[in-house]
Design a protein around this motif. Structure first.
Motif, mmCIF file in Angstrom:
data_model
loop_
_atom_site.group_PDB
_atom_site.id
_atom_site.type_symbol
_atom_site.label_atom_id
_atom_site.label_comp_id
_atom_site.label_asym_id
_atom_site.label_seq_id
_atom_site.Cartn_x
_atom_site.Cartn_y
_atom_site.Cartn_z
ATOM 1 N N LEU A 164 26.467 57.989 34.027
ATOM 2 C CA LEU A 164 27.836 57.612 34.372
ATOM 3 C C LEU A 164 28.088 56.130 34.145
ATOM 4 C CD1 LEU A 164 28.103 59.519 37.784
ATOM 5 C CD2 LEU A 164 28.834 60.342 35.526
ATOM 6 N N GLU A 165 29.344 55.777 34.001
ATOM 7 C CA GLU A 165 29.753 54.373 34.038
ATOM 8 C C GLU A 165 29.808 53.977 35.509
ATOM 9 O OE1 GLU A 165 34.050 52.648 33.585
ATOM 10 O OE2 GLU A 165 33.232 52.921 31.570
ATOM 11 N N TRP A 166 29.065 52.948 35.916
ATOM 12 C CA TRP A 166 28.937 52.672 37.344
ATOM 13 C C TRP A 166 29.057 51.191 37.686
ATOM 14 C CZ3 TRP A 166 25.013 49.296 38.391
ATOM 15 C CH2 TRP A 166 23.957 49.217 37.478
ATOM 16 N N LEU A 167 29.391 50.949 38.941
ATOM 17 C CA LEU A 167 29.298 49.642 39.587
ATOM 18 C C LEU A 167 28.696 49.863 40.970
ATOM 19 C CD1 LEU A 167 32.559 47.526 38.993
ATOM 20 C CD2 LEU A 167 30.221 46.919 38.339
ATOM 21 N N ILE A 168 27.816 48.992 41.391
ATOM 22 C CA ILE A 168 27.245 49.044 42.738
ATOM 23 C C ILE A 168 27.690 47.812 43.496
ATOM 24 C CG2 ILE A 168 25.112 48.951 44.083
ATOM 25 C CD1 ILE A 168 23.780 50.569 41.825
ATOM 26 N N LEU A 169 28.259 48.027 44.677
ATOM 27 C CA LEU A 169 28.702 46.936 45.535
ATOM 28 C C LEU A 169 27.788 46.868 46.749
ATOM 29 C CD1 LEU A 169 31.109 47.286 43.637
ATOM 30 C CD2 LEU A 169 32.636 46.968 45.592
ATOM 31 N N ALA A 211 39.614 45.917 49.277
ATOM 32 C CA ALA A 211 40.180 45.320 48.063
ATOM 33 C C ALA A 211 39.144 45.291 46.946
ATOM 34 C CB ALA A 211 40.681 43.910 48.361
ATOM 35 N N ALA A 212 37.884 45.037 47.306
ATOM 36 C CA ALA A 212 36.824 45.005 46.303
ATOM 37 C C ALA A 212 36.621 46.385 45.678
ATOM 38 C CB ALA A 212 35.521 44.513 46.937
ATOM 39 N N PHE A 213 36.590 47.426 46.506
ATOM 40 C CA PHE A 213 36.396 48.776 45.970
ATOM 41 C C PHE A 213 37.587 49.206 45.115
ATOM 42 C CE2 PHE A 213 33.087 49.174 49.243
ATOM 43 C CZ PHE A 213 32.082 49.711 48.457
ATOM 44 N N ALA A 214 38.789 48.874 45.564
ATOM 45 C CA ALA A 214 39.975 49.237 44.787
ATOM 46 C C ALA A 214 39.970 48.525 43.437
ATOM 47 C CB ALA A 214 41.236 48.889 45.577
ATOM 48 N N ALA A 215 39.578 47.257 43.436
ATOM 49 C CA ALA A 215 39.517 46.508 42.183
ATOM 50 C C ALA A 215 38.406 47.029 41.284
ATOM 51 C CB ALA A 215 39.304 45.024 42.478
ATOM 52 N N ALA A 216 37.312 47.470 41.879
ATOM 53 C CA ALA A 216 36.183 47.983 41.096
ATOM 54 C C ALA A 216 36.557 49.240 40.318
ATOM 55 C CB ALA A 216 35.003 48.264 42.013
ATOM 56 N N VAL A 217 37.465 50.021 40.882
ATOM 57 C CA VAL A 217 37.894 51.255 40.208
ATOM 58 C C VAL A 217 38.524 50.940 38.853
ATOM 59 C CG1 VAL A 217 39.573 53.141 40.308
ATOM 60 C CG2 VAL A 217 38.167 52.623 42.305
ATOM 61 N N GLY A 218 39.352 49.904 38.814
ATOM 62 C CA GLY A 218 40.074 49.579 37.582
ATOM 63 C C GLY A 218 39.454 48.480 36.751
ATOM 64 N N SER A 219 38.317 47.965 37.182
ATOM 65 C CA SER A 219 37.686 46.861 36.463
ATOM 66 C C SER A 219 37.143 47.321 35.117
ATOM 67 C CB SER A 219 36.556 46.282 37.310
ATOM 68 O OG SER A 219 35.805 45.339 36.571
ATOM 69 N N ASN A 220 37.116 46.387 34.163
ATOM 70 C CA ASN A 220 36.517 46.713 32.862
ATOM 71 C C ASN A 220 35.030 46.350 32.815
ATOM 72 O OD1 ASN A 220 36.620 43.943 32.785
ATOM 73 N ND2 ASN A 220 38.038 43.794 31.059
ATOM 74 N N VAL A 221 34.498 45.964 33.978
ATOM 75 C CA VAL A 221 33.079 45.636 34.094
ATOM 76 C C VAL A 221 32.326 46.864 34.601
ATOM 77 C CG1 VAL A 221 31.386 44.225 35.338
ATOM 78 C CG2 VAL A 221 33.503 43.190 34.500
ATOM 79 N N SER A 222 31.166 47.139 34.051
ATOM 80 C CA SER A 222 30.351 48.255 34.518
ATOM 81 C C SER A 222 28.878 47.910 34.349
ATOM 82 C CB SER A 222 30.690 49.542 33.756
ATOM 83 O OG SER A 222 30.395 49.386 32.379
#
Length: 350
Positions: A164-169, A211-222
């Protein structure tokens, strides 16, 4: 914004994240386990949002949920956190690790694989001796000292090894100006009061976490791990944080101070530390509430009740100091994990 599935949506961070995504125009599908408490909490969600009830530890529930929703993104917040983790480590692992595995596997089977934003914790780094450790970064050593940290690290590895395309916070100490919403219990207070008073801790407003999680959804960073803590005003010492909140409420000089940590024992410190959030702030732009502003907001929220709480301070002072973990204990230094392992055998790393 497309459909976003939020797990653990009725929890402390989840409800704020659902609200934030809704404000930004996303089609939000919250999911959580069906309990009377969660049914009550669901009524406080924004109008028009319906909860999908599911047990994420059951493969059939997860498969059906993802097939029906077909989300463009998943914000995975569902977890058992300390001290509840320690009370039932077996169930905690089922939720924190195995449910993550089931969710990732089901997401990988979808024709359009969703973006996966995963909530982790600084607990994966283990004890943090401020006399020896530099500020915490995503690249700091990983050495969990409790079952929660071990479980969150295992879940991180599942996400990182997925297709998957992912980000971990990785979250610091999440706090709120609505003191009624804080997950406070005798066990949580025991854990806080047993931590070294001179240990470093990085708080962060729960609204900024959302706000961080909401921004992570639309971020172009993965494919990155981002550290989520408040701005520099949130860099505090463990022994100063609780008293500051109590003082803002009107409870003066009631908080037990606790013991300092042993500078020569790297294992006898709590898992929090000051965090380098430069990269996460650059990517997510989430830090909006300073610590002084939070304290001022608490004072405003408490209002005239502060006068009553101030009058009750002498009683509260006596009661709380009788409940300190080190009362009657020999020694001068804090030993948080010695106390934790004794109180909760399930606190030991898996």
């Amino acid at each position: 914004m497309s459909t976003v599935l939020v797990t653990g949506a009725l929890g402390y961070v989840g409800s704020q994240t659902v609200a934030r995504l809704h404000e930004q125009g996303a089609t939000v599908v919250p999911t959580d386990i069906d309990t009377p408490a969660n049914r009550k909490a669901a009524r406080r969600l924004p109008s028009g949002i319906s909860v999908r009830w599911a047990d994420l530890t059951e493969r059939g529930h997860v498969t059906r949920l993802l097939t029906d929703v077909a989300p463009a993104a998943i914000v995975h917040l569902a977890a058992v956190i300390p001290a509840a983790t320690y009370l039932n480590a077996k169930l905690s692992r089922k939720v924190n690790v195995e449910a993550t595995r089931l969710l990732v596997e089901a997401a990988e089977q979808l024709s359009q694989r969703p973006r996966f934003v995963h909530a982790s914790s600084v607990a994966v780094h283990g004890s943090r001796n401020p006399y020896h450790n530099r500020i915490l970064t995503a690249d700091s050593p990983l050495n969990p000292v409790d079952s929660y940290g071990a479980q969150k690290l295992a879940a991180e590895n599942i996400v990182r090894q997925s297709g998957l395309e992912w980000l971990i916070l990785r979250l610091g100490a999440v706090v709120s100006t609505d003191v009624r919403s804080l997950p406070v219990s005798a066990d949580v207070m025991f854990l806080e009061w047993s931590s070294p008073s001179d240990g470093r801790i990085n708080t962060v407003d729960v609204r900024d976490v959302a706000a961080a999680f909401a921004a992570a959804v639309g971020s172009n960073v993965s494919g990155e791990i981002l550290m989520i803590g408040g701005d520099d005003s949130h860099r505090q010492l463990q022994g100063d944080m609780g008293p500051a909140v109590a003082e803002a409420m009107g409870l003066r000089n009631v908080y037990p101070r606790g013991r300092p940590g042993n500078p020569n024992d790297d294992s006898a410190w709590f898992v929090c530390d000051w965090m380098d959030t430069a990269r996460s702030q650059e990517v997510l732009d989430f830090q909006h509430h300073s610590w002084p502003d939070m304290l001022a907001e608490i004072r405003t929220r408490v209002g005239a009740l502060r006068y009553l709480l101030t009058a009750l301070s002498p009683i509260a002072r006596v009661v709380l100091r009788r409940r300190t973990p080190y009362r009657g204990q020999p020694g001068i230094y804090a030993d948080p994990w010695g106390l934790a392992y004794q109180r909760w055998p399930g606190a030991r790393p898996d």
